[in-house]
Design a protein around this motif. Structure first.
Motif, mmCIF file in Angstrom:
data_model
loop_
_atom_site.group_PDB
_atom_site.id
_atom_site.type_symbol
_atom_site.label_atom_id
_atom_site.label_comp_id
_atom_site.label_asym_id
_atom_site.label_seq_id
_atom_site.Cartn_x
_atom_site.Cartn_y
_atom_site.Cartn_z
ATOM 1 N N ALA A 14 -44.368 84.799 18.902
ATOM 2 C CA ALA A 14 -42.979 84.483 19.572
ATOM 3 C C ALA A 14 -42.184 85.708 19.394
ATOM 4 C CB ALA A 14 -42.600 83.079 18.917
ATOM 5 N N ARG A 15 -42.322 86.481 18.122
ATOM 6 C CA ARG A 15 -41.382 87.696 17.692
ATOM 7 C C ARG A 15 -41.997 88.759 18.757
ATOM 8 N NH1 ARG A 15 -41.490 85.380 12.166
ATOM 9 N NH2 ARG A 15 -43.133 86.645 11.705
ATOM 10 N N ILE A 16 -43.092 89.011 18.697
ATOM 11 C CA ILE A 16 -43.772 90.056 19.476
ATOM 12 C C ILE A 16 -43.459 89.675 20.988
ATOM 13 C CG2 ILE A 16 -45.880 90.921 20.417
ATOM 14 C CD1 ILE A 16 -47.169 90.364 17.526
ATOM 15 N N LEU A 17 -43.584 88.717 21.357
ATOM 16 C CA LEU A 17 -43.279 88.369 22.838
ATOM 17 C C LEU A 17 -41.760 88.761 23.341
ATOM 18 C CD1 LEU A 17 -44.518 87.453 25.701
ATOM 19 C CD2 LEU A 17 -44.295 85.269 25.138
ATOM 20 N N THR A 18 -40.951 88.059 22.562
ATOM 21 C CA THR A 18 -39.551 88.274 22.590
ATOM 22 C C THR A 18 -38.853 89.787 22.764
ATOM 23 O OG1 THR A 18 -38.972 87.700 20.474
ATOM 24 C CG2 THR A 18 -38.902 85.969 22.376
ATOM 25 N N THR A 19 -39.644 90.459 21.442
ATOM 26 C CA THR A 19 -39.371 91.955 21.290
ATOM 27 C C THR A 19 -39.616 92.682 22.442
ATOM 28 O OG1 THR A 19 -39.202 91.373 19.027
ATOM 29 C CG2 THR A 19 -39.224 93.611 19.426
ATOM 30 N N LEU A 20 -41.107 92.577 22.891
ATOM 31 C CA LEU A 20 -41.753 93.236 23.945
ATOM 32 C C LEU A 20 -40.682 93.217 25.176
ATOM 33 C CD1 LEU A 20 -43.779 95.339 24.908
ATOM 34 C CD2 LEU A 20 -45.166 93.466 25.186
ATOM 35 N N ARG A 21 -40.300 91.830 25.421
ATOM 36 C CA ARG A 21 -39.488 91.872 26.681
ATOM 37 C C ARG A 21 -38.336 92.713 26.605
ATOM 38 N NH1 ARG A 21 -37.044 85.868 28.503
ATOM 39 N NH2 ARG A 21 -36.170 85.919 26.678
ATOM 40 N N GLY A 22 -37.629 92.580 25.351
ATOM 41 C CA GLY A 22 -36.423 93.603 25.462
ATOM 42 C C GLY A 22 -36.550 95.219 25.050
ATOM 43 N N THR A 23 -37.664 95.650 24.660
ATOM 44 C CA THR A 23 -38.025 96.900 24.304
ATOM 45 C C THR A 23 -38.596 97.552 25.672
ATOM 46 O OG1 THR A 23 -40.211 96.473 23.377
ATOM 47 C CG2 THR A 23 -38.196 96.703 21.892
ATOM 48 N N GLY A 24 -39.493 96.761 26.256
ATOM 49 C CA GLY A 24 -40.291 97.078 27.301
ATOM 50 C C GLY A 24 -41.435 98.164 26.767
#
Length: 303
Positions: A14-24
């Motif tokens: 969950a942390r990886i998915l939400t962070t990757l959405r923000g950082t691209g």
């Protein structure tokens, strides 16, 4: 999709998915979460495999979230919010840490020191349980679901958070009723026991002085083993000079049965670290153990 609940295996996903959405950016996500980039890539690939759809479109220049990725990321954000709310609620209701703490530690360190640390922690926090893995291999803190890992040696680059606990030393010891060698060179005339996994055809013993000067001695070991307790007993029952971790030698020294020889020289020195994940979503039981370890372990390393 095959169901969002199956796409995300745990809160790390969950942390990886939400962070990757923000950082691209896979690299930016790895830096933000203090994870190896390979772990981020592997976890996203596994999520996509479970979903049966692309969550992110990749090119050489950018990473763009897909419609499926948006749905999964929304669910991930909700999971993280609920986990944090649950922790706060449980803390309030419970009033004290409770539950399982999974710990991995090197074998010698764990056998020599952790008995008193574990018993003290469990006495202070009776609603907690400890699950201790004694292993000299490099365990993966996240993939193997350990809460805390103790490392002996230089810190690795792939840890989440690494905090120093102190330094362990190995030194030279002999039975207290036997004379001490006068200098390192005189060790060549004495039977030697070394803490080692094996030697080549020309075994050597390296010593470092208090001033940081190294000397390498050719030796003919009478005993070679990675079991320091076997070495300790050999020293107590023979004329052998042995290399022992101070934390293993300490009880016999306190009892007056062993004494350290060549005190201006030591045989090994290694830093000790505690590795764990971010305190932001750390369970109360894990936080309690981390805090307890920082109080209980350093004094034992200095003893």
């Amino acid at each position: 999709m095959g169901g969002n609940g199956m796409i995300l295996s745990d809160l790390t996903d969950a942390r990886i998915l939400t962070t990757l959405r923000g950082t691209g950016s896979f690299a930016g996500t790895a830096r933000a979460l203090r994870l190896p980039t390979t772990t981020v890539s592997r976890r996203i690939a596994k999520m996509e495999e479970r979903a049966g759809l692309r969550l992110f479109e990749r090119s050489t220049r950018q990473v763009c979230i897909t419609e499926a990725g948006e749905v999964a990321a929304d669910h991930a954000a909700q999971m993280l919010q609920e986990a944090e709310a649950a922790e706060l609620s449980i803390d309030h209701l419970r009033g004290a840490p409770a539950g399982r703490v999974a710990l991995s530690t090197p074998v010698i360190f764990g056998q020599a020191l952790l008995a008193s640390v574990a018993s003290g922690f469990l006495q202070a926090y009776p609603d907690c349980t400890l699950e201790i893995d004694l292993s000299d291999r490099h365990v993966d803190l996240i993939e193997e679901r350990f809460d805390v890992v103790i490392r002996v040696g230089p810190p690795e680059n792939d840890e989440i958070i690494v905090k120093p606990l102190g330094v362990v030393y190995a030194n030279l010891y002999r039975a207290a009723d036997l004379p001490a060698p006068e200098d390192p060179a005189s060790l060549a005339k004495l039977p030697i026991g070394v803490l080692h996994a094996g030697f080549g055809p020309s075994p050597t013993l390296q010593l470092t002085s208090a001033q940081g000067r190294d000397t390498t001695l050719r030796v003919s070991p009478a005993l070679v083993t990675m079991n320091p307790w076997l070495l300790r007993e050999a020293a107590l029952n023979s004329e052998m000079v042995v290399v022992l971790p101070d934390i293993v030698a300490a009880p016999a020294v306190e009892e007056g049965r062993l004494h350290r020889v060549l005190p201006d020289w030591h045989a090994r020195r290694a830093p000790v670290h505690l590795a764990f994940t971010s305190r932001r979503l750390m369970r109360p039981a894990v936080r309690a153990f981390v805090d307890y370890a920082f109080e209980a372990i350093p004094p034992k390393l200095k003893a």
